[in-house]
Design a protein around this motif. Structure first.
Motif, PDB file in Angstrom:
ATOM      1  N   GLN A   1      55.207  52.292 -25.251  1.00 29.89           N
ATOM      2  CA  GLN A   1      55.208  52.484 -23.802  1.00 29.89           C
ATOM      3  C   GLN A   1      53.920  51.960 -23.169  1.00 29.89           C
ATOM      4  OE1 GLN A   1      56.181  56.490 -22.577  1.00 29.89           O
ATOM      5  NE2 GLN A   1      57.936  56.597 -23.954  1.00 29.89           N
ATOM      6  N   ILE A   2      52.792  52.249 -23.800  1.00 30.08           N
ATOM      7  CA  ILE A   2      51.507  51.760 -23.279  1.00 30.08           C
ATOM      8  C   ILE A   2      51.509  50.233 -23.227  1.00 30.08           C
ATOM      9  CG2 ILE A   2      49.023  51.613 -23.733  1.00 30.08           C
ATOM     10  CD1 ILE A   2      49.333  54.388 -25.158  1.00 30.08           C
ATOM     11  N   ALA A   3      52.001  49.619 -24.294  1.00 30.70           N
ATOM     12  CA  ALA A   3      52.028  48.155 -24.353  1.00 30.70           C
ATOM     13  C   ALA A   3      52.915  47.581 -23.260  1.00 30.70           C
ATOM     14  CB  ALA A   3      52.517  47.709 -25.731  1.00 30.70           C
ATOM     15  N   TRP A   4      54.132  48.115 -23.136  1.00 30.04           N
ATOM     16  CA  TRP A   4      55.060  47.592 -22.132  1.00 30.04           C
ATOM     17  C   TRP A   4      54.503  47.779 -20.723  1.00 30.04           C
ATOM     18  CZ3 TRP A   4      59.389  44.717 -21.788  1.00 30.04           C
ATOM     19  CH2 TRP A   4      60.058  44.706 -20.552  1.00 30.04           C
ATOM     20  N   HIS A   5      54.003  48.967 -20.427  1.00 31.49           N
ATOM     21  CA  HIS A   5      53.544  49.247 -19.076  1.00 31.49           C
ATOM     22  C   HIS A   5      52.315  48.405 -18.724  1.00 31.49           C
ATOM     23  CE1 HIS A   5      53.430  51.671 -15.419  1.00 31.49           C
ATOM     24  NE2 HIS A   5      52.114  51.681 -15.553  1.00 31.49           N
ATOM     25  N   SER A   6      51.402  48.245 -19.668  1.00 33.48           N
ATOM     26  CA  SER A   6      50.210  47.426 -19.418  1.00 33.48           C
ATOM     27  C   SER A   6      50.609  45.980 -19.139  1.00 33.48           C
ATOM     28  CB  SER A   6      49.255  47.498 -20.607  1.00 33.48           C
ATOM     29  OG  SER A   6      48.793  48.827 -20.805  1.00 33.48           O
ATOM     30  N   ALA A   7      51.579  45.466 -19.893  1.00 34.57           N
ATOM     31  CA  ALA A   7      52.059  44.100 -19.654  1.00 34.57           C
ATOM     32  C   ALA A   7      52.758  44.006 -18.302  1.00 34.57           C
ATOM     33  CB  ALA A   7      52.996  43.668 -20.777  1.00 34.57           C
ATOM     34  N   PHE A   8      53.532  45.020 -17.956  1.00 33.55           N
ATOM     35  CA  PHE A   8      54.215  45.034 -16.660  1.00 33.55           C
ATOM     36  C   PHE A   8      53.207  44.988 -15.513  1.00 33.55           C
ATOM     37  CE2 PHE A   8      56.023  47.587 -13.112  1.00 33.55           C
ATOM     38  CZ  PHE A   8      57.085  46.763 -12.772  1.00 33.55           C
TER      39      PHE A   8
ATOM     40  N   ASP B   1      64.102  41.071 -11.879  1.00 34.97           N
ATOM     41  CA  ASP B   1      64.294  40.258 -13.083  1.00 34.97           C
ATOM     42  C   ASP B   1      63.075  39.387 -13.374  1.00 34.97           C
ATOM     43  OD1 ASP B   1      66.805  41.314 -13.551  1.00 34.97           O
ATOM     44  OD2 ASP B   1      67.861  39.724 -12.466  1.00 34.97           O
ATOM     45  N   ALA B   2      62.469  38.864 -12.311  1.00 34.17           N
ATOM     46  CA  ALA B   2      61.286  38.018 -12.512  1.00 34.17           C
ATOM     47  C   ALA B   2      60.132  38.829 -13.101  1.00 34.17           C
ATOM     48  CB  ALA B   2      60.868  37.387 -11.184  1.00 34.17           C
ATOM     49  N   GLY B   3      59.971  40.058 -12.631  1.00 34.81           N
ATOM     50  CA  GLY B   3      58.908  40.927 -13.144  1.00 34.81           C
ATOM     51  C   GLY B   3      59.118  41.283 -14.606  1.00 34.81           C
ATOM     52  N   ILE B   4      60.375  41.520 -14.979  1.00 37.31           N
ATOM     53  CA  ILE B   4      60.673  41.829 -16.375  1.00 37.31           C
ATOM     54  C   ILE B   4      60.431  40.605 -17.251  1.00 37.31           C
ATOM     55  CG2 ILE B   4      62.516  42.453 -17.990  1.00 37.31           C
ATOM     56  CD1 ILE B   4      61.424  44.778 -16.264  1.00 37.31           C
ATOM     57  N   ALA B   5      60.828  39.432 -16.780  1.00 35.91           N
ATOM     58  CA  ALA B   5      60.597  38.205 -17.541  1.00 35.91           C
ATOM     59  C   ALA B   5      59.105  37.962 -17.743  1.00 35.91           C
ATOM     60  CB  ALA B   5      61.242  37.012 -16.832  1.00 35.91           C
ATOM     61  N   ALA B   6      58.317  38.209 -16.689  1.00 34.60           N
ATOM     62  CA  ALA B   6      56.863  38.027 -16.787  1.00 34.60           C
ATOM     63  C   ALA B   6      56.251  39.031 -17.757  1.00 34.60           C
ATOM     64  CB  ALA B   6      56.231  38.161 -15.403  1.00 34.60           C
ATOM     65  N   THR B   7      56.771  40.248 -17.746  1.00 34.27           N
ATOM     66  CA  THR B   7      56.294  41.266 -18.679  1.00 34.27           C
ATOM     67  C   THR B   7      56.511  40.806 -20.113  1.00 34.27           C
ATOM     68  OG1 THR B   7      56.776  43.042 -17.112  1.00 34.27           O
ATOM     69  CG2 THR B   7      56.570  43.666 -19.427  1.00 34.27           C
ATOM     70  N   ARG B   8      57.696  40.316 -20.389  1.00 36.88           N
ATOM     71  CA  ARG B   8      58.001  39.842 -21.747  1.00 36.88           C
ATOM     72  C   ARG B   8      57.088  38.675 -22.145  1.00 36.88           C
ATOM     73  NH1 ARG B   8      62.583  42.214 -23.648  1.00 36.88           N
ATOM     74  NH2 ARG B   8      64.218  42.889 -22.185  1.00 36.88           N
ATOM     75  N   GLU B   9      56.784  37.803 -21.195  1.00 40.20           N
ATOM     76  CA  GLU B   9      55.911  36.664 -21.484  1.00 40.20           C
ATOM     77  C   GLU B   9      54.509  37.123 -21.867  1.00 40.20           C
ATOM     78  OE1 GLU B   9      56.183  33.246 -21.555  1.00 40.20           O
ATOM     79  OE2 GLU B   9      58.341  33.627 -21.617  1.00 40.20           O
ATOM     80  N   ARG B  10      54.077  38.253 -21.331  1.00 40.38           N
ATOM     81  CA  ARG B  10      52.718  38.743 -21.588  1.00 40.38           C
ATOM     82  C   ARG B  10      52.634  39.573 -22.869  1.00 40.38           C
ATOM     83  NH1 ARG B  10      52.543  38.823 -15.659  1.00 40.38           N
ATOM     84  NH2 ARG B  10      53.571  40.872 -15.597  1.00 40.38           N
TER      85      ARG B  10
END
Length: 315
Positions: A18-25, A62-71
């Protein structure tokens, strides 16, 4: 703005993920490290679930989720995971020997300016400061489960923590949308677990001793307007963490009931491969736990009375 843009999360369990995902988001470049490839795969699957949650509940697009995955990147190579990091957040199991070993292994691999924070809320930063090899750059930064809605972070220093470290870590917490909770004195359990662990232990005692079912324990709490009860909360925290915390403090205090509660969790969940929300089953089955279904708190009709009386009369 802090300089802490590249983050490594050590441990890909429930809260580490969760920390990893949220920080990337929130715009950070994040590497998730775990020693076990299967743990990394579980984390990837959890991130797919978080994507859906952030789309439905957090206002992501969707763009925000895609950017999160990229990070986000994932690694089982500790040296590669920390070689360029600005901040390491340690979220490995709540076992002192495990944490100490990770810190010692990592100490020679970190860039000179990197900060290190423990996500522990059981142990004090002073317990591990020397093992990090950079005690002045080390403090505690404890997040709560369901980080996207329980958006606070407890920050605790040890006597050797530099003020600059605390400033940068607090700025980082704010940048990722957390309410900083300053812990003004070192205390095991920090703020939230000082009241939460006794609360969960008391609820588990009722189940361990057969006083009430998990559902009925949770019903008594849900009537306060909460979204989930203590046993549902234990699923979210994760059965491994719940066991580690209860077993540790049972050993420290000699509390026989706490020890029995830890053994109940081990025998009924861990030994069966059931980790709670992380594996889709604990006290409840996910993603559709019983406490979220219509009727969980409904008053029964009179036909249920004989069954209820039989349960009461069993004693």
């Amino acid at each position: 703005m802090s300089r802490l843009d590249r983050v490594t999360v050590l441990g890909s369990g429930v809260l580490g993920g969760q920390i990893a995902w949220h920080s990337a988001f929130k715009g950070k470049t994040v590497t998730v490290y775990d020693i076990a490839p299967d743990a990394i795969e579980r984390c990837r699957a959890a991130h797919d679930q978080y994507a859906a949650i952030y789309l439905s509940d957090v206002g992501a697009d969707d763009a925000g989720i895609a950017a999160t995955r990229e990070r986000l990147t994932y690694s089982t190579d500790l040296a590669a995971a920390v070689v360029r990091t600005d901040l390491v957040i340690e979220a490995v199991p709540e076992i002192p020997e495990v944490k100490t070993a990770v810190y010692k292994e990592m100490a020679e691999l970190l860039p000179p300016a990197a900060l290190v924070a423990t996500n522990s809320s059981t142990f004090l930063p002073r317990d591990f400061a020397e093992a990090t090899g950079r005690p002045e750059k080390f403090c505690a930064l404890h997040f709560s489960n369901l980080i996207w809605s329980m958006n606070f972070a407890e920050i605790m220093a040890h006597p050797g923590t530099a003020t600059e470290t605390l400033t940068e870590v607090t700025e980082f917490a704010v940048e990722i949308g957390m309410l900083p909770i300053p812990v003004r004195k070192e205390q095991n359990g920090y703020v939230v677990n000082t009241w939460l662990v006794p609360f969960l232990n008391a609820a588990q005692t009722l189940v361990t001793n057969g006083v009430a079912t998990p559902e009925d324990v949770d019903r008594t709490f849900l009537y306060t307007g909460a979204r989930f009860g203590p046993l549902g909360m234990m699923d979210m925290i994760g059965m491994k963490t719940a066991y580690d915390v209860l077993a540790h403090w049972a050993g420290k205090t000699g509390d026989a009931q706490m020890s029995a509660n830890a053994e109940y969790i081990k025998g009924n969940f861990l030994d069966q491969g059931l980790l709670g929300l992380q594996t889709g089953k604990g006290y409840y089955t996910y993603p559709d736990p019983a406490y979220q279904r219509p009727g969980f708190l409904d008053v029964p009709d009179l036909s249920a009375v004989p069954r209820l009386v039989s349960l009461i009369a069993q004693q």
